[in-house]
Design a protein around this motif. Sequence first.
Motif, PDB file in Angstrom:
ATOM      1  N   LEU A   1      -6.015  -3.305 -12.474  1.00 23.28           N
ATOM      2  CA  LEU A   1      -5.124  -4.052 -13.354  1.00 23.28           C
ATOM      3  C   LEU A   1      -3.706  -3.737 -12.880  1.00 23.28           C
ATOM      4  O   LEU A   1      -3.289  -2.585 -12.912  1.00 23.28           O
TER       5      LEU A   1
ATOM      6  N   LYS B   1      -2.099  -7.496 -17.795  1.00 23.25           N
ATOM      7  CA  LYS B   1      -3.506  -7.685 -17.399  1.00 23.25           C
ATOM      8  C   LYS B   1      -4.437  -6.922 -18.334  1.00 23.25           C
ATOM      9  O   LYS B   1      -5.529  -7.377 -18.661  1.00 23.25           O
TER      10      LYS B   1
ATOM     11  N   GLN C   1      -4.634  -8.883 -21.550  1.00 25.60           N
ATOM     12  CA  GLN C   1      -5.546 -10.023 -21.347  1.00 25.60           C
ATOM     13  C   GLN C   1      -7.004  -9.563 -21.423  1.00 25.60           C
ATOM     14  O   GLN C   1      -7.840 -10.188 -22.055  1.00 25.60           O
ATOM     15  N   LEU C   2      -7.250  -8.458 -20.772  1.00 29.50           N
ATOM     16  CA  LEU C   2      -8.614  -7.930 -20.691  1.00 29.50           C
ATOM     17  C   LEU C   2      -9.144  -7.531 -22.063  1.00 29.50           C
ATOM     18  O   LEU C   2     -10.307  -7.773 -22.389  1.00 29.50           O
TER      19      LEU C   2
ATOM     20  N   SER D   1     -10.608 -12.892 -26.652  1.00 32.08           N
ATOM     21  CA  SER D   1     -11.096 -14.101 -25.984  1.00 32.08           C
ATOM     22  C   SER D   1     -11.748 -13.782 -24.646  1.00 32.08           C
ATOM     23  O   SER D   1     -12.390 -14.625 -24.037  1.00 32.08           O
ATOM     24  N   ASN D   2     -11.572 -12.560 -24.171  1.00 34.44           N
ATOM     25  CA  ASN D   2     -12.189 -12.189 -22.898  1.00 34.44           C
ATOM     26  C   ASN D   2     -13.711 -12.066 -23.071  1.00 34.44           C
ATOM     27  O   ASN D   2     -14.224 -12.193 -24.178  1.00 34.44           O
TER      28      ASN D   2
HETATM   29  C1  LIG Z   1     -10.131 -11.310 -18.920  1.00 39.78           C
HETATM   30  O1  LIG Z   1      -9.300 -10.292 -18.334  1.00 39.78           O
HETATM   31  C2  LIG Z   1      -9.092 -10.405 -16.963  1.00 39.78           C
HETATM   32  C3  LIG Z   1      -8.301  -9.190 -16.498  1.00 39.78           C
HETATM   33  O2  LIG Z   1      -7.054  -9.155 -17.026  1.00 39.78           O
HETATM   34  C4  LIG Z   1      -8.382 -11.706 -16.631  1.00 39.78           C
HETATM   35  O3  LIG Z   1      -8.183 -11.834 -15.238  1.00 39.78           O
HETATM   36  C5  LIG Z   1      -9.227 -12.875 -17.140  1.00 39.78           C
HETATM   37  O4  LIG Z   1      -8.529 -14.051 -16.932  1.00 39.78           O
HETATM   38  C6  LIG Z   1      -9.518 -12.677 -18.626  1.00 39.78           C
HETATM   39  N1  LIG Z   1     -10.433 -13.710 -19.080  1.00 39.78           N
HETATM   40  C7  LIG Z   1     -10.215 -14.421 -20.199  1.00 39.78           C
HETATM   41  C8  LIG Z   1     -11.274 -15.431 -20.534  1.00 39.78           C
HETATM   42  O5  LIG Z   1      -9.264 -14.224 -20.901  1.00 39.78           O
END
Ligand SMILES: *[C@@H]1O[C@H](CO)[C@@H](O)[C@H](O)[C@H]1NC(C)=O
Length: 318
Positions: free
Chosen positions: A156, A161, A164-165, A169-170
């Motif tokens: 990361l 990042k 986001q992870l 929604s991940n």
């Molecule tokens: C999940 O996290 C990864 C790492 O940060 C990111 O690249 C990816 O786009 C994320 N997926 C969603 C669906 O948010």
Amino acid sequence: MRLQKICLALVGFQLAICRNFYDQNGDITELSPKTFDKVVHRTNYTTLVEFYAPWCGYCQQLTGIMKKAAKNLDGIVQVASVNCDEAKNKRLCAQHRVEGFPTLMVFRPPKFDLNKGPEERLLLGNHASEVYKGERKLKPLVDFCVSRVKNYVTRLQKIEKLVQLLSQSNNSRLKAVLFSRKDKISPLYKSLALDWLGVIDFHVLLNSKLQASEDQLSGLSEETRDFLLDFQKTQAASETSKLVVFDTASNKHLVYDGTSFDKQSIWSFLSQWVEPREGISTKRQEYLDSLKTRSKSRNKKINKKKMTQEEKFAHDEL
Ligand SMILES: *[C@@H]1O[C@H](CO)[C@@H](O)[C@H](O)[C@H]1NC(C)=O
Ligand SMILES: *[C@@H]1O[C@H](CO)[C@@H](O)[C@H](O)[C@H]1NC(C)=O
């Protein structure tokens, strides 16, 4: 005739033991056509295979290095051997175009893509093989094998990042994040990612990049945000690494507080959440163990105790 002499010198009347070099070694698996595919190809692990003949002098000289390499690579790269002098193994050696002894071959798994469907995944072929042509010394051999381990750990690059992870929604898989003092991903950490492939995703973020404002973390659940705000106070400037598992579906997380970064300890920590697919306590491990005789597992315990720090350089801390 020569083989017999060596065997007699080594073990007196127990000639049978001398059929293969590593029958008595708990770290190296002697393979046959029956076991080769399952051990070498049906895994996400990389395997070092020595094709040898017991009468060959270079092979005899190499046994010490092979044993040390196998101890060193334990849990990171599989180490196996094929006795090409055995009638039943001759075809196997020919198939792999073994022309001289010893031939050291490294089998590297295809990259497994978690985003593909099960059918496409099945199309993945066997492992690619590569002859080791480097020096027949411990360090270069071990380093080469380690360099052929598939990496499923993602770096990361910045705090965004991580956010986001860890956002809900991940994907729903568990996420292990190593907040690390160094940039290099250790072989041990890569091997954990292999064991839990498809079950836990493994990531690394440098400690120095952990610093974040409340604003930057606003996309996270309250629990996760509060944890990170608190955690970064000590970790961002820390000289040690910390492993944390996040369950984004339930907003839970757990920090590994153990002081020991060996595989067994981390296995105990991670398997509280979910069992690995390969490695310790799996069906596959049982199968691999079953290929070893009782005396071999006894030997393995003895070997473990004797392993010195110098011999364990592949087992760098996380
Ligand atoms: C999940 O996290 C990864 C790492 O940060 C990111 O690249 C990816 O786009 C994320 N997926 C969603 C669906 O948010
Ligand atoms: C690699 O790991 C994935 C995920 O656990 C698994 O589906 C796949 O069968 C493994 N590959 C092999 C060759 O065992």
